[in-house]
Design a protein around this motif. Structure first.
Motif, PDB file in Angstrom:
ATOM      1  N   ARG A  70       0.524  -1.824   0.191  1.00 39.66           N
ATOM      2  CA  ARG A  70      -0.264   0.140   0.037  1.00 39.66           C
ATOM      3  C   ARG A  70       1.339   1.053  -0.127  1.00 39.66           C
ATOM      4  O   ARG A  70       2.242   1.228  -0.068  1.00 39.66           O
ATOM      5  N   THR A  71       0.471   2.132   0.601  1.00 40.85           N
ATOM      6  CA  THR A  71       1.426   3.033   0.480  1.00 40.85           C
ATOM      7  C   THR A  71       2.315   3.461   1.600  1.00 40.85           C
ATOM      8  O   THR A  71       1.910   2.436   3.109  1.00 40.85           O
ATOM      9  N   PRO A  72       4.080   3.212   0.953  1.00 39.94           N
ATOM     10  CA  PRO A  72       4.560   3.101   2.601  1.00 39.94           C
ATOM     11  C   PRO A  72       4.982   4.209   3.659  1.00 39.94           C
ATOM     12  O   PRO A  72       4.572   5.066   3.358  1.00 39.94           O
ATOM     13  N   ILE A  73       5.090   3.713   4.409  1.00 38.35           N
ATOM     14  CA  ILE A  73       4.491   4.028   5.878  1.00 38.35           C
ATOM     15  C   ILE A  73       5.988   5.227   6.171  1.00 38.35           C
ATOM     16  O   ILE A  73       5.915   5.663   6.346  1.00 38.35           O
ATOM     17  N   VAL A  74       6.961   4.389   5.423  1.00 36.46           N
ATOM     18  CA  VAL A  74       8.265   5.300   5.428  1.00 36.46           C
ATOM     19  C   VAL A  74       8.980   5.358   3.988  1.00 36.46           C
ATOM     20  O   VAL A  74       9.044   3.867   3.401  1.00 36.46           O
ATOM     21  N   ALA A  75       9.442   6.544   3.013  1.00 35.28           N
ATOM     22  CA  ALA A  75       9.527   6.668   2.285  1.00 35.28           C
ATOM     23  C   ALA A  75      11.031   7.257   1.817  1.00 35.28           C
ATOM     24  O   ALA A  75      10.255   8.503   2.531  1.00 35.28           O
ATOM     25  N   VAL A  76      11.511   6.980   1.118  1.00 32.18           N
ATOM     26  CA  VAL A  76      13.503   7.636   1.606  1.00 32.18           C
ATOM     27  C   VAL A  76      13.375   8.195   0.248  1.00 32.18           C
ATOM     28  O   VAL A  76      13.466   7.118  -1.055  1.00 32.18           O
ATOM     29  N   ARG A  77      13.868   8.878  -0.349  1.00 35.66           N
ATOM     30  CA  ARG A  77      13.938   9.360  -1.508  1.00 35.66           C
ATOM     31  C   ARG A  77      15.250  10.332  -2.225  1.00 35.66           C
ATOM     32  O   ARG A  77      15.322  11.453  -1.316  1.00 35.66           O
ATOM     33  N   ASP A  78      16.465   9.410  -2.215  1.00 36.43           N
ATOM     34  CA  ASP A  78      17.324   9.914  -2.855  1.00 36.43           C
ATOM     35  C   ASP A  78      18.182  11.159  -1.506  1.00 36.43           C
ATOM     36  O   ASP A  78      18.245  12.401  -2.078  1.00 36.43           O
ATOM     37  N   LEU A  79      18.110  10.418  -0.284  1.00 35.87           N
ATOM     38  CA  LEU A  79      18.573  11.530   1.267  1.00 35.87           C
ATOM     39  C   LEU A  79      20.174  10.895   0.425  1.00 35.87           C
ATOM     40  O   LEU A  79      20.809  10.073   0.662  1.00 35.87           O
ATOM     41  N   VAL A  80      20.830  12.279   0.493  1.00 33.83           N
ATOM     42  CA  VAL A  80      21.660  12.106   0.652  1.00 33.83           C
ATOM     43  C   VAL A  80      21.801  13.494   2.550  1.00 33.83           C
ATOM     44  O   VAL A  80      21.427  14.185   3.282  1.00 33.83           O
TER      45      VAL A  80
ATOM     46  N   GLY B  45       3.059   9.073   3.468  1.00 33.46           N
ATOM     47  CA  GLY B  45       2.672   9.554   2.022  1.00 33.46           C
ATOM     48  C   GLY B  45       2.896  10.719   2.599  1.00 33.46           C
ATOM     49  O   GLY B  45       2.530  11.336   0.723  1.00 33.46           O
ATOM     50  N   LYS B  46       3.507  11.374   3.230  1.00 35.15           N
ATOM     51  CA  LYS B  46       3.749  13.088   3.355  1.00 35.15           C
ATOM     52  C   LYS B  46       4.269  13.827   4.023  1.00 35.15           C
ATOM     53  O   LYS B  46       5.572  12.884   4.968  1.00 35.15           O
ATOM     54  N   PRO B  47       5.711  14.009   3.411  1.00 32.64           N
ATOM     55  CA  PRO B  47       6.606  14.841   3.963  1.00 32.64           C
ATOM     56  C   PRO B  47       6.843  15.486   4.838  1.00 32.64           C
ATOM     57  O   PRO B  47       5.358  16.334   5.481  1.00 32.64           O
ATOM     58  N   ILE B  48       7.625  15.230   5.728  1.00 30.61           N
ATOM     59  CA  ILE B  48       7.499  15.765   7.369  1.00 30.61           C
ATOM     60  C   ILE B  48       8.077  16.709   7.339  1.00 30.61           C
ATOM     61  O   ILE B  48       7.661  17.055   8.983  1.00 30.61           O
ATOM     62  N   GLU B  49       8.892  17.335   6.652  1.00 36.09           N
ATOM     63  CA  GLU B  49       9.322  18.799   6.355  1.00 36.09           C
ATOM     64  C   GLU B  49       8.057  19.684   6.628  1.00 36.09           C
ATOM     65  O   GLU B  49       7.599  21.596   6.718  1.00 36.09           O
ATOM     66  N   LYS B  50       7.100  19.393   6.006  1.00 39.14           N
ATOM     67  CA  LYS B  50       6.216  20.075   5.272  1.00 39.14           C
ATOM     68  C   LYS B  50       5.432  20.924   6.141  1.00 39.14           C
ATOM     69  O   LYS B  50       5.084  22.386   5.995  1.00 39.14           O
ATOM     70  N   SER B  51       4.342  19.913   6.945  1.00 37.70           N
ATOM     71  CA  SER B  51       3.398  21.037   8.024  1.00 37.70           C
ATOM     72  C   SER B  51       3.760  20.325   8.842  1.00 37.70           C
ATOM     73  O   SER B  51       4.211  19.040   9.682  1.00 37.70           O
ATOM     74  N   ASP B  52       3.040  20.958   9.847  1.00 39.24           N
ATOM     75  CA  ASP B  52       3.073  20.760  11.432  1.00 39.24           C
ATOM     76  C   ASP B  52       2.856  19.229  11.445  1.00 39.24           C
ATOM     77  O   ASP B  52       2.548  18.341  12.205  1.00 39.24           O
TER      78      ASP B  52
ATOM     79  N   TRP C  62       4.554  16.396  13.329  1.00 35.97           N
ATOM     80  CA  TRP C  62       3.579  15.579  14.792  1.00 35.97           C
ATOM     81  C   TRP C  62       3.467  14.443  14.601  1.00 35.97           C
ATOM     82  O   TRP C  62       4.039  13.453  15.242  1.00 35.97           O
ATOM     83  N   ASP C  63       2.773  13.478  13.624  1.00 36.56           N
ATOM     84  CA  ASP C  63       2.019  12.436  13.098  1.00 36.56           C
ATOM     85  C   ASP C  63       3.333  11.099  12.332  1.00 36.56           C
ATOM     86  O   ASP C  63       3.493  10.243  13.509  1.00 36.56           O
ATOM     87  N   TYR C  64       4.159  12.031  12.368  1.00 37.43           N
ATOM     88  CA  TYR C  64       5.509  11.323  12.707  1.00 37.43           C
ATOM     89  C   TYR C  64       6.572  11.037  12.954  1.00 37.43           C
ATOM     90  O   TYR C  64       6.680  10.038  13.948  1.00 37.43           O
ATOM     91  N   ARG C  65       6.025  12.073  14.236  1.00 33.37           N
ATOM     92  CA  ARG C  65       6.694  11.973  15.422  1.00 33.37           C
ATOM     93  C   ARG C  65       6.417  11.330  16.731  1.00 33.37           C
ATOM     94  O   ARG C  65       6.980  11.128  16.928  1.00 33.37           O
ATOM     95  N   LEU C  66       5.112  11.264  16.782  1.00 31.38           N
ATOM     96  CA  LEU C  66       4.859  10.717  17.941  1.00 31.38           C
ATOM     97  C   LEU C  66       4.476   9.459  17.304  1.00 31.38           C
ATOM     98  O   LEU C  66       4.517   7.961  17.868  1.00 31.38           O
ATOM     99  N   ASN C  67       4.941   8.729  16.106  1.00 33.86           N
ATOM    100  CA  ASN C  67       4.779   7.363  15.596  1.00 33.86           C
ATOM    101  C   ASN C  67       6.065   7.102  14.873  1.00 33.86           C
ATOM    102  O   ASN C  67       5.800   5.885  15.094  1.00 33.86           O
ATOM    103  N   CYS C  68       7.172   7.560  15.260  1.00 30.22           N
ATOM    104  CA  CYS C  68       8.280   6.795  15.370  1.00 30.22           C
ATOM    105  C   CYS C  68       8.945   7.296  16.146  1.00 30.22           C
ATOM    106  O   CYS C  68       9.380   7.777  16.586  1.00 30.22           O
TER     107      CYS C  68
END
Lengths: 290, 553
Positions: free
Chosen positions: B272-282, B346-353, B357-363
């Motif tokens: 499905r939608t991956p829970i974490v998707a990392v793209r071209d991380l440098v 599915g949502k970039p973590i830096e974009k919105s608060d 927070w969804d990421y911070r609480l769940n990761c």
């Protein structure tokens, strides 16, 4: 044979916390500081003689039943002056140490936690202050703020702040590499919360040690400043100016130097012992291991 | 081989702690014959290190010798004069310690350190000693032996330092080498290289080896005989094959079953939608900044892309310096990426608060070192409850109940709540660290080497617990490890990293059975494969990397 230590190992170890006798250093230190506080407290309200009253007939009298610790060159009772001076000296030291610890800790925490250029600039300034002997710095500051009790506190407080900042910053730098700080950030805690909850409490041990030894330096610095005539102005007694004033009479009236000196030494001993005991008490790792 | 007299003969060795009278080594007997490799296996507290140190006459002051006899080369070590003992140490018995970072003097040139023992025990002039040292450094595989002489220990990696340590010991051609966990601090590939080198060198010099380790797999690979110790007792000893195939003592069986084994592959839900998707991380670490110059940035990750599906356990493996830890830390938000994007649900973590927070609480994250990841000034309850502080709409009663529930889940129970971390063992602490990570019921957990600091049987228990919790709560997991054995047990999918790049990735069974990249093959060659035998033992097999000369069969 039970090898399953992770689950069973400790459950049976739990024993009720017994009341234990305090450690010997707490007893000795506590007694010494108790006597000091008692003397300072009494000295503020009542002394055997008026510490300022001159009596030229009795000048430089040796310790006797009348004057337990003898009299000085103006015939003032040494015991009364010691008691009255305790209040001044101890009050000055406590306020100075508090000032230095509070500001030094804030600066050290901030600097160590921010790192980078903020840290570099703050520490460059800090090191420049550290390069001056504390007493010289205090002298300069005293010239600005004026030579009185509160002037001394401010001047010495500022003079001793850089060393606190150094120690706290070093501790913070080593602490912030520990994984529990990373864990706190992963939890989502704000930086300020991490500092207050995880970093500050772990700085207490080095701070206690530093603060207790600083207490001693401040007592001595206060006497040095008084000796130079920049301290608490005479005739008000402090341990420092009593010690300083005893110098010319060291040959004829040893008690003039011995008793203030003894008071300073015993106070330092008491504070150091008590400081160690407090540090151990505050550290969960030291509890129960005795 | 047993027709000759034993080189080392330990009989009935008993050691007690001075004050409490607790027996730490109880009636231990074993023998080492010339040129033989004998392994002592046991966990921490088994007395294996004490027993081995007694051979050298190194007993800590608090420990008392209660009885027994140690004979080395026919001489009684116990009654030796201090002078003879000193002559024996180094020249006839050498020792390699666990920690290569601390066993070399950091302020002394390598050349001088190597020369020290040689000058003390051999009557040779300086040029002859220098020739010997260079020769030895060459044979332990140092590229530039001349240069190494005038270098300091910190200029070498852990593996290289352990080689230098080995060189310094083997210079004197001792009859017996005591190796106390010589490779535990190194990663799997380097570990294997150092072990092979040690075996080769000792064989060439006809030096016997007493290898002390908690790693049964490694001991089984290199030793002809094994002594199994537990809580001060020798529970079993014999030929390596026999111990592995037909373990007699329950403890040996327990050790064998604690070796990681492959669990059956499980079907995963449709992508499905991956829970974490990392793209071209440098990720780049800035170089050292001086006031006037700035050295070049070091690139730790070169454009990594990974997906983790809900409920999936993805293992990231690689040696030290491969960037696996950096990857975990940047996904956890501890390291700021230089480039690329991380999406959570599915949502970039830096974009919105809200997304952040969804990421911070769940990761959440479980760290490697259970001694440093728990604040020493907090009680277990405070530690486990802390993450709940940020959960909205949770009453204090709910929090308390949740803490108790999670403590029970990790097998500790509420009785531990008021204790401090220093009162717990390493395994218990790691359970607390796991409890803290899952107390918010996160959907994604990063585990950075969560079991590598633990003893074998404790490791097996913690792994089992982790597996159980993962199945129960269904969180996805990024499992970072250098230990392929552990990975084989827990992972659904494996990503192999080297020098900041992904070199191979795929389902676990494919990676383990048909590795295609040479580095993966090399990694796999460093760990044993296991096959259960009918007698309750195991048979080990070793995968071979291509272009790889095997030294031991």
């Amino acid at each position: 044979m039970s090898i399953d230590s992770t689950t069973t190992g400790g459950a049976s170890m739990k024993k009720p916390r017994r009341m234990k006798l305090p450690a010997p250093n707490a007893i000795v230190g506590g007694t010494l500081i108790g006597i000091l506080l008692l003397a300072a407290g009494t000295g503020a309200l009542w002394t055997p003689y008026d510490p300022l009253k001159l009596s030229f007939r009795e000048k430089l009298a040796a310790p006797s039943a009348l004057h337990w610790l003898g009299t000085d060159e103006f015939g003032r009772d040494v015991l009364s002056r010691l008691m009255a001076g305790a209040a001044t000296s101890v009050w000055i030291s406590i306020l100075t140490v508090t000032l230095a610890v509070v500001f030094g800790t804030l600066i050290g925490l901030f600097s160590g936690y921010m790192r980078g250029w903020t840290d570099r600039i703050i520490m460059a300034f800090n090191d420049a202050l550290l390069a001056f002997p504390g007493i010289l710095l205090a002298l300069g500051l005293l010239a600005v703020v004026g030579a009185n009790k509160y002037g001394i506190i401010v001047a010495l407080g500022i003079a001793y702040t850089p060393s606190v900042a150094r120690v706290v910053r070093g501790t913070v730098l080593s602490l912030r590499e520990r994984e529990f700080i990373a864990a706190s950030r992963v939890m989502g805690n704000a930086e300020a919360f991490t500092m207050a909850r995880h970093i500050l409490p772990n700085c207490i041990a080095p701070l206690t040690v530093l603060a207790t030894s600083m207490f001693g330096y401040v007592l001595l610095a206060e006497s040095a400043l008084s000796f130079l005539g920049l301290g608490v102005p005479p005739p008000a007694p402090t341990w420092g100016n009593m010690l300083a004033g005893s110098r010319p009479y060291i040959g004829q009236a040893v008690w003039l130097g011995i008793f203030p000196g003894l008071a300073i030494s015993l106070t330092l001993l008491g504070i150091n012992l008590l400081g160690d005991a407090v540090r151990d008490r505050l550290d969960p790792r030291m509890r129960g291991s005795r | 081989m047993n027709t000759t007299a034993p080189l080392l003969d330990v009989a009935g060795l008993t050691l007690k702690i001075g004050g409490s009278g607790r027996t730490v080594v109880n009636d231990v007997s074993f023998q080492v014959f010339p040129g033989e490799i004998v392994g002592i296996v046991g966990e921490s507290g088994s007395g294996k290190t004490l027993a081995a140190r007694a051979v050298m006459g190194f007993i800590p002051p608090a420990v008392r010798l209660e009885g027994g006899r140690i004979r080395f080369d026919g001489q009684d070590v116990m009654t030796m004069s201090p002078k003879d003992l000193r002559a024996m140490r180094g020249s006839k018995v050498g020792m390699v310690f666990q920690e290569p970072m601390t066993s070399l003097n950091p302020s002394m040139l390598i050349g001088r350190q190597l020369d020290e023992g040689l000058a003390l025990h051999r009557k040779l002039d300086a040029p002859a000693r220098r020739a010997l040292i260079l020769d030895m450094l060459r044979s332990v595989g140092l590229r530039d032996p001349e240069g190494a002489l005038t270098a300091y220990p910190h200029q070498f990696s852990g593996g290289m330092r352990q080689r230098i340590m080995l060189a310094s010991v083997m210079l004197l051609k001792p009859g017996l080498l005591l190796a106390d966990e010589p490779t535990t601090a190194l990663d799997a590939v380097v570990q294997r290289d150092v072990m092979e080198l040690m075996v080769e060198l000792t064989k060439a010099n006809h030096t016997a080896v007493l290898l002390i380790s908690h790693d049964l797999g490694m001991v089984a690979r290199y030793c002809s005989r094994i002594v199994v110790m537990s809580q001060g007792d020798v529970v079993e000893q014999g030929k390596a094959e026999d111990i592995l195939a037909r373990p007699q003592h329950p403890y040996t069986r327990k050790l064998l079953s604690a070796m990681p084994h492959r669990s059956p592959a499980r079907p995963l839900p449709e992508a499905r939608t991956p829970i974490v998707a990392v793209r071209d991380l440098v990720v780049e670490y800035p170089g050292r900044q001086g006031f006037f110059r700035k050295s070049e940035a070091k690139r730790a990750l070169h454009g990594i892309s990974i997906d983790v599906q809900p409920g999936e356990v993805v293992a990231v493996v690689g040696g030290s310096g491969s960037g696996k830890t950096t990857l975990g830390q940047s996904i956890a938000g501890l390291v700021r990426p230089t480039g690329g994007e991380i999406r959570f649900n599915g949502k970039p973590i830096e974009k919105s608060d809200a997304a952040y927070w969804d990421y911070r609480l769940n990761c959440q994250m479980v760290f490697q070192d259970p001694y440093s990841s728990l604040d020493p000034r907090m009680t277990i309850r405070q530690l486990v409850a802390e993450p709940l502080r940020l959960v909205p709409d949770m009453s204090p009663a709910d929090r308390k109940a949740r803490v108790a529930e999670v403590l029970t889940e990790v097998g500790l129970g509420n009785g531990f709540a008021e204790r401090y971390p220093h009162e717990l063992s390493g395994g218990q602490r790691q359970r607390i660290a796991i409890a803290r990570a899952i107390v918010r019921r996160p959907s994604f957990v990063i585990a950075d080497e969560p079991v590598s600091a633990l003893d074998v049987t404790v490791r097996a228990q913690v792994l089992e617990l982790f597996d159980e919790l993962q199945k129960k709560h269904g969180f996805s997991c990024l499992f970072i490890s250098h230990d392929l054995g552990v990975v084989e047990q827990v992972a659904d999918r494996v990503i192999v990293m080297q020098d900041g790049r992904i070199v191979e990735e795929g389902p676990r069974d494919d990676i383990f059975d048909n590795p295609t990249h040479p580095y993966t093959q090399k990694l796999l060659a460093a760990v044993p494969g296991l096959e259960a035998t009918s007698e309750g033992g195991v048979r080990l097999f070793w995968r071979r990397a291509e272009n790889d000369q095997e030294i031991v069969g």
